[in-house]
Design a protein around this motif. Structure first.
Motif, PDB file in Angstrom:
ATOM      1  N   ASP A   1      -6.117   8.075   3.988  1.00  0.00           N
ATOM      2  CA  ASP A   1      -6.105   8.296   2.545  1.00  0.00           C
ATOM      3  C   ASP A   1      -4.655   8.391   2.056  1.00  0.00           C
ATOM      4  OD1 ASP A   1      -7.481   9.257  -0.053  1.00  0.00           O
ATOM      5  OD2 ASP A   1      -5.973  10.807   0.377  1.00  0.00           O
ATOM      6  N   PRO A   2      -4.280   7.679   0.983  1.00  0.00           N
ATOM      7  CA  PRO A   2      -2.880   7.680   0.537  1.00  0.00           C
ATOM      8  C   PRO A   2      -2.328   9.069   0.239  1.00  0.00           C
ATOM      9  CG  PRO A   2      -4.098   5.932  -0.555  1.00  0.00           C
ATOM     10  CD  PRO A   2      -5.103   6.751   0.191  1.00  0.00           C
TER      11      PRO A   2
ATOM     12  N   HIS B   1       2.918   9.934  -4.470  1.00  0.00           N
ATOM     13  CA  HIS B   1       2.550  11.306  -4.092  1.00  0.00           C
ATOM     14  C   HIS B   1       3.692  12.046  -3.391  1.00  0.00           C
ATOM     15  CE1 HIS B   1      -1.690  10.725  -5.095  1.00  0.00           C
ATOM     16  NE2 HIS B   1      -1.668   9.583  -4.442  1.00  0.00           N
TER      17      HIS B   1
ATOM     18  N   GLN C   1       2.856   1.504  -3.485  1.00  0.00           N
ATOM     19  CA  GLN C   1       2.037   1.660  -4.681  1.00  0.00           C
ATOM     20  C   GLN C   1       1.107   2.871  -4.636  1.00  0.00           C
ATOM     21  OE1 GLN C   1       0.021  -2.123  -5.087  1.00  0.00           O
ATOM     22  NE2 GLN C   1       1.957  -3.267  -5.093  1.00  0.00           N
ATOM     23  N   ARG C   2       0.673   3.253  -3.433  1.00  0.00           N
ATOM     24  CA  ARG C   2      -0.353   4.289  -3.359  1.00  0.00           C
ATOM     25  C   ARG C   2       0.099   5.566  -2.653  1.00  0.00           C
ATOM     26  NH1 ARG C   2      -6.033   2.127  -1.644  1.00  0.00           N
ATOM     27  NH2 ARG C   2      -6.531   4.115  -2.644  1.00  0.00           N
TER      28      ARG C   2
ATOM     29  N   TRP D   1       0.836  -1.209   0.000  1.00  0.00           N
ATOM     30  CA  TRP D   1       0.000   0.000   0.000  1.00  0.00           C
ATOM     31  C   TRP D   1       0.865   1.251   0.000  1.00  0.00           C
ATOM     32  CZ3 TRP D   1      -0.351   3.771   3.920  1.00  0.00           C
ATOM     33  CH2 TRP D   1      -1.385   4.704   3.771  1.00  0.00           C
TER      34      TRP D   1
END
Length: 391
Positions: free
Chosen positions: A339-340, A250, A245-246, A242
């Motif tokens: 939230d990522p 960002h 990848q997510r 997680w």
């Protein structure tokens, strides 16, 4: 009171996994309460128990699936299916019931058992029913197996985890039902195990060390983020996937992320600042070399020992809610985000603003005080069972 601590792996002084850290903390807590604790279980190959005078060994075993040969894994699987045991418990069946009985006889007289997790107790489910017992549920194992099945990378893996979940649910219900008291490591685990009644169970706060580390007033971080863990363990791997990848997409390109611990094949990231550093010499020094610690749990149950260690060190952190299981008081320098994109933004702000370090000694003291209080509750239930048995 003399209790036998029944565990898959006996403490050997090398606290490399959360399971081993928790075991040491629980044994220390029982002894602080005045209990004589003897330990029975296995060692890692090549290791010796740290307290040999109070330990009876059943042999040595490498319980890691990822290091076993394909032949060994097939043998474990075949035996598990034929005998109706879980895959994790069948690895410990090599000792045989007669050897386990002999080990227990060496420790007589004793008053009861502390069944530490489902693995060894589940390997020999009929051997520990003759005396009162406390069951320590490190996780809701059947729930973790169900989550692992959902995240499986192949049909065979999914079917194996589904089978494991079914058997673990039955085994956990049996162990909780026969125990005189149950300790969970997170409050949210009591209801799924059917023991939410305060007369049946309590949540056991943990510490990762006997004494809290002193703060470092002149700490000079050399990288932005640090993560360390056993990434071959599926719940940890789900969290790391997680994050990579997510969340990582960002993060700014100039952010440095060091990931320590054994990384399974195929684990990678295209982010220029991500570096897999393998095993580190000193985990505490590694963690303290970062500005901020991401606490990334997405699955599993029980408590996250890395979260407790981070708070004991007073380190700034960004945590998912899942990472805070079993934590009553979250320090002020920990930001919570699920939230990522929000998680990545919180990490960016925390590293740029240099969130202040806390003094983890207060957190450590509160955890230990709460742990001692809960252990006394469990021992009171066991004492009542002993008086009832003697009547």
């Amino acid at each position: 009171m003399h209790l036998v601590f029944v565990t898959s792996l006996v403490p050997d002084g090398t606290l490399t996994t959360g399971y081993e850290i928790a075991n040491a903390a629980i044994i220390d807590g029982l002894r602080r309460a005045g209990v004589k604790v003897s330990v029975v279980g296995f060692t890692w190959p090549g290791k010796q128990p740290i307290d040999p005078d109070n330990t009876v060994l059943l042999g040595s075993v490498d319980v890691q699936t990822h290091t076993a040969s394909a032949k060994q894994r097939l043998l474990w699987l075949g035996r598990a299916i034929v005998e109706g045991h879980t895959f994790s418990s069948v690895k410990l069946r090599k000792a045989g019931e007669a050897r386990v009985r002999q080990a227990l006889q060496k420790l007589e007289p004793f008053d009861g058992y502390v069944l530490n997790g489902v693995t060894l107790a589940g390997a020999y489910p009929e051997l520990f029913r003759n005396k009162p017992s406390i069951f320590v549920a490190h996780n809701v194992e059947h729930q973790s197996a169900t989550e692992n099945a959902a995240a499986a990378r192949s049909l065979v893996e999914r079917l194996l985890y589904t089978r494991e979940a079914r058997l673990l649910k039955q085994l956990e219900a049996k162990l909780c039902g026969q125990a005189d008291f149950v300790f969970t490591l997170a409050e949210d685990d009591r209801a799924p195990l059917g023991i939410a009644d305060d007369r049946l169970s309590a949540t056991l706060p943990l510490t990762t060390r006997k004494t809290a580390p002193a703060p470092l007033p002149s700490r000079q971080p050399t990288y932005d983020l640090a993560l360390i863990g056993t990434w071959t363990w599926q719940p940890n791997r789900i969290g790391l996937d997680w994050f990579l990848q997510r969340v990582v997409p960002h993060l700014p390109d100039d952010m440095t992320v060091k990931i320590a611990g054994h990384a399974p094949p195929g684990l990678r990231s295209d982010h220029p600042g991500v570096q897999f550093v393998g095993r580190v010499k000193d985990a505490t020094d590694f963690v303290r070399g970062a500005k901020v610690i991401p606490l990334i749990s997405q699955a599993g149950s029980g408590v996250q020992l890395k979260t407790i260690e981070t708070f004991e060190l007073g380190m700034p952190a960004v945590a998912t809610r899942s990472s805070l299981r079993g934590i009553a008081d979250v320090p002020e320098n920990c930001t919570v985000a699920d939230d990522p994109a929000a998680f990545a933004l919180a990490l960016t702000h925390a590293t740029r603003l240099r969130l202040p370090e806390g003094d983890g000694r207060g957190f450590h003291a509160a955890q230990m005080t709460a742990m001692d209080r809960q252990i006394l509750r469990g021992l009171a239930a066991l004492s009542f069972a002993l008086r009832r048995q003697a009547a």
